[in-house]
Design an enzyme around this catalytic site. Structure first.
Site, PDB file in Angstrom:
ATOM      1  N   TYR A  71     -17.528   3.222  21.127  1.00 50.61           N
ATOM      2  CA  TYR A  71     -16.491   3.157  20.081  1.00 50.61           C
ATOM      3  C   TYR A  71     -15.146   3.660  20.592  1.00 50.61           C
ATOM      4  O   TYR A  71     -14.099   3.186  20.171  1.00 50.61           O
ATOM      5  CB  TYR A  71     -16.928   3.927  18.830  1.00 50.61           C
ATOM      6  N   ARG A  74     -13.568   0.790  22.071  1.00 48.50           N
ATOM      7  CA  ARG A  74     -13.049  -0.137  21.041  1.00 48.50           C
ATOM      8  C   ARG A  74     -11.756   0.412  20.440  1.00 48.50           C
ATOM      9  O   ARG A  74     -10.821  -0.338  20.174  1.00 48.50           O
ATOM     10  CB  ARG A  74     -14.100  -0.392  19.962  1.00 48.50           C
ATOM     11  N   VAL A 107     -12.887  -3.229  10.589  1.00 48.85           N
ATOM     12  CA  VAL A 107     -12.732  -1.771  10.616  1.00 48.85           C
ATOM     13  C   VAL A 107     -11.485  -1.374  11.408  1.00 48.85           C
ATOM     14  O   VAL A 107     -11.268  -0.207  11.684  1.00 48.85           O
ATOM     15  CB  VAL A 107     -13.983  -1.109  11.255  1.00 48.85           C
ATOM     16  N   HIS A 123     -16.489  -2.061   5.343  1.00 51.13           N
ATOM     17  CA  HIS A 123     -17.300  -1.500   6.432  1.00 51.13           C
ATOM     18  C   HIS A 123     -16.649  -0.272   7.069  1.00 51.13           C
ATOM     19  O   HIS A 123     -16.953   0.057   8.212  1.00 51.13           O
ATOM     20  CB  HIS A 123     -17.561  -2.580   7.498  1.00 51.13           C
ATOM     21  N   CYS A 150     -18.846  18.615  14.301  1.00 53.91           N
ATOM     22  CA  CYS A 150     -18.197  18.847  13.012  1.00 53.91           C
ATOM     23  C   CYS A 150     -17.723  20.306  12.963  1.00 53.91           C
ATOM     24  O   CYS A 150     -18.518  21.211  13.235  1.00 53.91           O
ATOM     25  CB  CYS A 150     -19.174  18.555  11.886  1.00 53.91           C
ATOM     26  N   CYS A 153     -20.183  22.026  10.062  1.00 52.19           N
ATOM     27  CA  CYS A 153     -21.648  22.185  10.146  1.00 52.19           C
ATOM     28  C   CYS A 153     -22.188  21.981  11.561  1.00 52.19           C
ATOM     29  O   CYS A 153     -23.392  22.079  11.783  1.00 52.19           O
ATOM     30  CB  CYS A 153     -22.330  21.230   9.177  1.00 52.19           C
ATOM     31  N   SER A 192     -17.848 -15.647   8.464  1.00 52.65           N
ATOM     32  CA  SER A 192     -18.926 -16.637   8.338  1.00 52.65           C
ATOM     33  C   SER A 192     -19.634 -16.445   7.006  1.00 52.65           C
ATOM     34  O   SER A 192     -20.467 -17.258   6.626  1.00 52.65           O
ATOM     35  CB  SER A 192     -19.926 -16.468   9.481  1.00 52.65           C
ATOM     36  N   ALA A 234      -6.624 -18.903  10.728  1.00 47.35           N
ATOM     37  CA  ALA A 234      -5.903 -18.094   9.734  1.00 47.35           C
ATOM     38  C   ALA A 234      -4.438 -17.921  10.115  1.00 47.35           C
ATOM     39  O   ALA A 234      -3.550 -18.011   9.263  1.00 47.35           O
ATOM     40  CB  ALA A 234      -6.574 -16.730   9.618  1.00 47.35           C
TER      41      ALA A 234
HETATM   42  N1  APR Z   1      -9.203 -18.051  11.645  1.00 44.36           N
HETATM   43  C1  APR Z   1     -10.122 -18.048  10.637  1.00 44.36           C
HETATM   44  N2  APR Z   1     -11.450 -18.097  10.865  1.00 44.36           N
HETATM   45  C2  APR Z   1     -11.873 -18.145  12.132  1.00 44.36           C
HETATM   46  C3  APR Z   1     -10.971 -18.170  13.239  1.00 44.36           C
HETATM   47  C4  APR Z   1      -9.594 -18.100  12.952  1.00 44.36           C
HETATM   48  N3  APR Z   1      -8.691 -18.093  13.921  1.00 44.36           N
HETATM   49  N4  APR Z   1     -11.700 -18.259  14.381  1.00 44.36           N
HETATM   50  C5  APR Z   1     -13.007 -18.307  14.010  1.00 44.36           C
HETATM   51  N5  APR Z   1     -13.121 -18.244  12.654  1.00 44.36           N
HETATM   52  C6  APR Z   1     -14.343 -18.190  11.829  1.00 44.36           C
HETATM   53  C7  APR Z   1     -15.609 -18.562  12.558  1.00 44.36           C
HETATM   54  O1  APR Z   1     -15.772 -19.970  12.492  1.00 44.36           O
HETATM   55  C8  APR Z   1     -16.682 -17.809  11.743  1.00 44.36           C
HETATM   56  O2  APR Z   1     -17.105 -18.600  10.649  1.00 44.36           O
HETATM   57  O3  APR Z   1     -14.542 -16.826  11.403  1.00 44.36           O
HETATM   58  C9  APR Z   1     -15.938 -16.601  11.171  1.00 44.36           C
HETATM   59  C10 APR Z   1     -16.340 -15.256  11.801  1.00 44.36           C
HETATM   60  O4  APR Z   1     -17.631 -14.928  11.387  1.00 44.36           O
HETATM   61  P1  APR Z   1     -18.434 -13.657  11.941  1.00 44.36           P
HETATM   62  O5  APR Z   1     -18.254 -13.552  13.421  1.00 44.36           O
HETATM   63  O6  APR Z   1     -19.793 -13.730  11.366  1.00 44.36           O
HETATM   64  O7  APR Z   1     -17.626 -12.406  11.358  1.00 44.36           O
HETATM   65  P2  APR Z   1     -17.800 -11.662   9.970  1.00 44.36           P
HETATM   66  O8  APR Z   1     -18.082 -12.623   8.879  1.00 44.36           O
HETATM   67  O9  APR Z   1     -16.642 -10.732   9.845  1.00 44.36           O
HETATM   68  O10 APR Z   1     -19.100 -10.780  10.240  1.00 44.36           O
HETATM   69  C11 APR Z   1     -19.487  -9.872   9.267  1.00 44.36           C
HETATM   70  O11 APR Z   1     -20.963  -8.754  10.801  1.00 44.36           O
HETATM   71  O12 APR Z   1     -20.521  -8.433  13.051  1.00 44.36           O
HETATM   72  C12 APR Z   1     -20.829  -7.810  11.850  1.00 44.36           C
HETATM   73  O13 APR Z   1     -20.196  -5.795  10.793  1.00 44.36           O
HETATM   74  C13 APR Z   1     -19.696  -6.903  11.505  1.00 44.36           C
HETATM   75  O14 APR Z   1     -18.112  -6.960   9.686  1.00 44.36           O
HETATM   76  C14 APR Z   1     -18.857  -7.773  10.562  1.00 44.36           C
HETATM   77  C15 APR Z   1     -19.923  -8.571   9.839  1.00 44.36           C
END
Ligand code: APR
Length: 251
Positions: A71, A74, A107, A123, A150, A153, A192, A234
């Protein structure tokens, strides 16, 4: 990139008509800023690890320092990226529409850095330091390679994110459910919508009468219940929607 101007116009019109909008964002709105997602292959030291195996309470309890270091890496990556046009467009939309509630599964804090005031962090936030035992944000010296202790604690300190198998913070969950129930337009961007409970928010909104719009370059993200499907990135689609809304207001 595929983009259907009619869909962008339909989304713009729906945003103008809606009195309350809920937006759910996911990993790939930030991928446009260069933030590596959980689905990206790991690099360097971490090449042999699956993020799903590091992002669990069990992994932290087994080896807190290893999880902390991952982390930390990240956090360092995030210090080098900036919000993109998609984040800025959503912040602008929130100003313009008045009643827009943003729920993010990310996050990284990039919505806030783009000027978005009130963000429901489903999240958590990677920049918070949280006592693993007491589950509260603590002041900890986090510039180190081992998980700090912490100050109250002495339990180990972890990043303030929701790990696989953990519950959504109750306040964020309640706010997100309320936003989904109250909205008349639900917009999912860069997600997704496969990871529950966030994935259930669109269904909840629909059950309460909202239309559902999706911005995603991958048509597989458009379910049978998607009313407005904008097949685009996006960072391309959202600024165009804002431009159109601005132009419509000037007329
Ligand atoms: N603009 C918009 N959407 C996009 C772009 C873009 N430039 N590029 C890709 N995508 C789409 C992909 O097609 C996919 O459907 O964004 C989606 C990303 O999906 P995931 O990788 O599943 O991400 P997310 O839905 O945030 O995952 C949920 O899972 O990995 C864990 O905890 C983590 O918060 C996350 C959670």
């Amino acid at each position: 990139m595929i983009d259907d101007p009619t869909a962008t116009d339909t989304l713009t019109a729906a945003l103008r008509q809606a009195s309350t909008v809920a937006v759910l964002t996911g990993a790939d709105i930030s991928a446009d800023s260069g933030v590596p997602t959980f689905r990206d292959p790991q690099e360097g030291l971490w090449a042999g690890f699956r993020p799903e195996d590091l992002a669990t309470p069990e992994a932290f309890e087994r080896d807190p320092d290893r999880v902390w270091q991952w982390y930390r890496g990240r956090r360092q990556q995030l210090a080098e990226v900036e919000p993109n046009a998609g984040h800025y467009a959503l912040a602008r939309l929130a100003e313009r529409l008045g009643d827009l509630r943003l729920v993010t599964q990310n996050v990284d804090g990039l919505h806030q850095r783009a000027g978005h005031g009130d963000v429901i962090e489903f999240h958590g936030n990677i920049h918070d330091n949280v006592c693993h035992r007491e589950r509260r944000v603590v002041d900890a010296d986090d510039d180190c390679d081992t998980a700090p202790h912490c100050p109250r604690c002495q339990a180990r300190v972890r990043p303030g994110v929701v790990w696989f198998g953990e519950e959504i913070p109750p306040r964020a969950l309640a706010s997100a459910l309320a936003a989904a129930e109250a909205c008349d337009l639900f917009l999912a961007v860069g997600t997704s919508a496969e990871v529950y409970p966030a994935a259930g928010l669109a269904d909840l909104a629909r059950e309460h009468g909202a239309r559902v719009a999706v911005v995603n370059p991958d048509a597989a993200a458009f379910g049978a219940h998607t009313d407005i499907a904008v097949q685009a990135r996006a960072a391309e689609a959202l600024p165009r929607v804002v431009e159109r809304l601005d132009a419509a207001c000037r007329r």
